[in-house]
Design an enzyme around this catalytic site. Structure first.
Site, PDB file in Angstrom:
ATOM      1  N   ASP A 158       0.667  -1.095   0.054  1.00 60.74           N
ATOM      2  CA  ASP A 158       0.013  -0.038   0.006  1.00 60.74           C
ATOM      3  C   ASP A 158       0.798   1.263  -0.110  1.00 60.74           C
ATOM      4  O   ASP A 158       1.386   1.706   1.115  1.00 60.74           O
ATOM      5  CB  ASP A 158      -0.891  -0.056   1.235  1.00 60.74           C
ATOM      6  CG  ASP A 158      -2.064  -1.059   1.120  1.00 60.74           C
ATOM      7  OD1 ASP A 158      -1.706  -1.914   0.554  1.00 60.74           O
ATOM      8  OD2 ASP A 158      -2.975  -0.943   1.931  1.00 60.74           O
ATOM      9  N   LYS A 227      -6.973   3.291  -3.349  1.00 62.24           N
ATOM     10  CA  LYS A 227      -7.423   3.292  -2.089  1.00 62.24           C
ATOM     11  C   LYS A 227      -7.619   4.669  -1.519  1.00 62.24           C
ATOM     12  O   LYS A 227      -7.064   5.590  -1.993  1.00 62.24           O
ATOM     13  CB  LYS A 227      -6.353   2.736  -1.093  1.00 62.24           C
ATOM     14  CG  LYS A 227      -6.756   2.558   0.239  1.00 62.24           C
ATOM     15  CD  LYS A 227      -5.475   1.957   0.925  1.00 62.24           C
ATOM     16  CE  LYS A 227      -5.507   1.978   2.628  1.00 62.24           C
ATOM     17  NZ  LYS A 227      -4.387   1.302   3.144  1.00 62.24           N
ATOM     18  N   LYS A 263     -10.330   0.257  -2.489  1.00 58.98           N
ATOM     19  CA  LYS A 263     -10.440  -0.033  -1.012  1.00 58.98           C
ATOM     20  C   LYS A 263     -10.642   1.263  -0.266  1.00 58.98           C
ATOM     21  O   LYS A 263      -9.829   2.377  -0.235  1.00 58.98           O
ATOM     22  CB  LYS A 263      -9.008  -0.472  -0.740  1.00 58.98           C
ATOM     23  CG  LYS A 263      -8.940  -0.689   0.883  1.00 58.98           C
ATOM     24  CD  LYS A 263      -7.485  -1.129   1.124  1.00 58.98           C
ATOM     25  CE  LYS A 263      -7.241  -1.102   2.722  1.00 58.98           C
ATOM     26  NZ  LYS A 263      -5.847  -1.599   3.166  1.00 58.98           N
TER      27      LYS A 263
END
Length: 327
Positions: A158, A227, A263
């Site tokens: 991430d 995300k 996400k």
């Protein structure tokens, strides 16, 4: 995807011979503008949709299976990570039919601990990288951070974008950094590469138009997931922002044939909220995204409420929070 191949694909999609900052700016500003009133109204309308009792059990289990169970604190210890991994594998010890979560997310130096604790399971280990959460570091530092996590066994990385560069209009710099980190996620031989989740930190992007542009820029550069947030900045995930990102991945698939995941992270705490997000995924992107491969929740506290709601459906009684483990 190497930085070179990402650049080649972007040139082809943009219809330019050279991927300059000007070309990226022209293309990104050519995306349709966001109707704020319409976007927020649609998100609010979707939030009123109800899920009938016979579908609620499926929805709760689906949401549990989409969670990235996360600990990202300076005081994290190997023991805390092992405890979190045990919860990931067995969320409710009173009911062995409870699904496992999708992933455990930790800082890069604790990836080895998580991999060892989860050995033999199908749960992924995700690592935050690239000077999370600020993203304030040079590219060599960001790449070293990523490679350390990948070499330690991270299944997912991430990363955070350089919001300062994005807000200053330096889209080529943001593109190049994402593409380079994507390359750093590669493993030698036939070993599967780590999947790259690109954190936009939408709470700092100021406008919905910027969220749309950042989503498309990340996908152009090779993101496997987009995300919303680090969870360290407010506002974090919201339904309007997530709706925008779902539209982006839907339209990206129509344009390229490739799927990219979404996400939302931060601020999603109740089962009711999670089910609203699942309705939105189905309505906006489509049911193909209703799997952990393409949709995740970055919301560890959400798991507690999902487990309590699951127990209520099973037993008919609502248990207190002390009936499930607390992170």
């Amino acid at each position: 995807m190497s930085p070179t191949s990402a650049t080649s694909q972007a040139r082809e999609l943009l219809g330019v011979s050279s991927l300059t900052n000007k070309a990226l700016r022209t293309w990104l500003y050519g995306l349709p503008g966001v109707d704020q009133v319409g976007l927020e109204g649609r998100a609010a309308a979707l939030a009123t949709r109800s899920i009938k009792t016979d579908s609620k059990a499926w929805a709760i289990d689906t949401a549990i299976g989409m969670i990235d169970l996360t600990t990202l604190e300076g005081a994290d210890t190997p023991g805390k990570v092992r405890s979190l991994c045990a919860k990931a594998e067995l969320p409710d010890p009173t009911d062995l039919s409870t699904p496992q979560v999708a992933a455990v997310c930790v800082y890069g130096d604790l990836v080895g601990v998580a991999k060892d604790a989860l050995r033999g399971s199908d749960i992924n280990v995700a690592a935050v990288a690239t000077a999370f959460p600020s993203g304030r570091a040079t590219l060599p530092v960001k790449l070293a951070d990523t490679r350390d996590a990948v070499e330690a066994g991270a299944d997912e990385v991430d990363m955070v974008i350089d919001r300062g560069a994005f807000l200053a209009g330096d889209y080529r710099l943001v593109f190049d950094q994402i593409a380079a980190v994507k390359q750093a996620c590669a493993r030698p031989d036939d070993a599967p590469d780590a999947h790259l989740k690109v954190i936009l930190e939408t709470g700092e992007l100021a406008t919905y138009d910027n969220v749309r542009r950042a989503s498309w820029l990340a996908m152009l550069a090779g993101a496997d997931f987009i995300k919303t947030s680090t969870g360290k900045i407010q506002p974090a995930a919201t339904m309007p922002v997530t709706l925008l990102m779902l539209e982006a991945v839907r339209d990206w698939r129509e344009l390229t044939g490739a799927m990219v995941g979404v996400k939302p992270a931060g601020g999603i705490r109740t089962s009711k909220d999670a089910l609203r997000y699942l309705v939105m995924v189905s309505e906006i992107a489509g049911d193909d995204w209703l799997t952990p491969q393409w949709f995740r929740f970055g919301a560890s506290s959400l798991l507690t409420d999902l487990l309590l709601q699951r127990q209520k459906l099973r037993t008919g009684a609502y248990s207190g929070a002390d009936y499930v483990t607390i992170d």
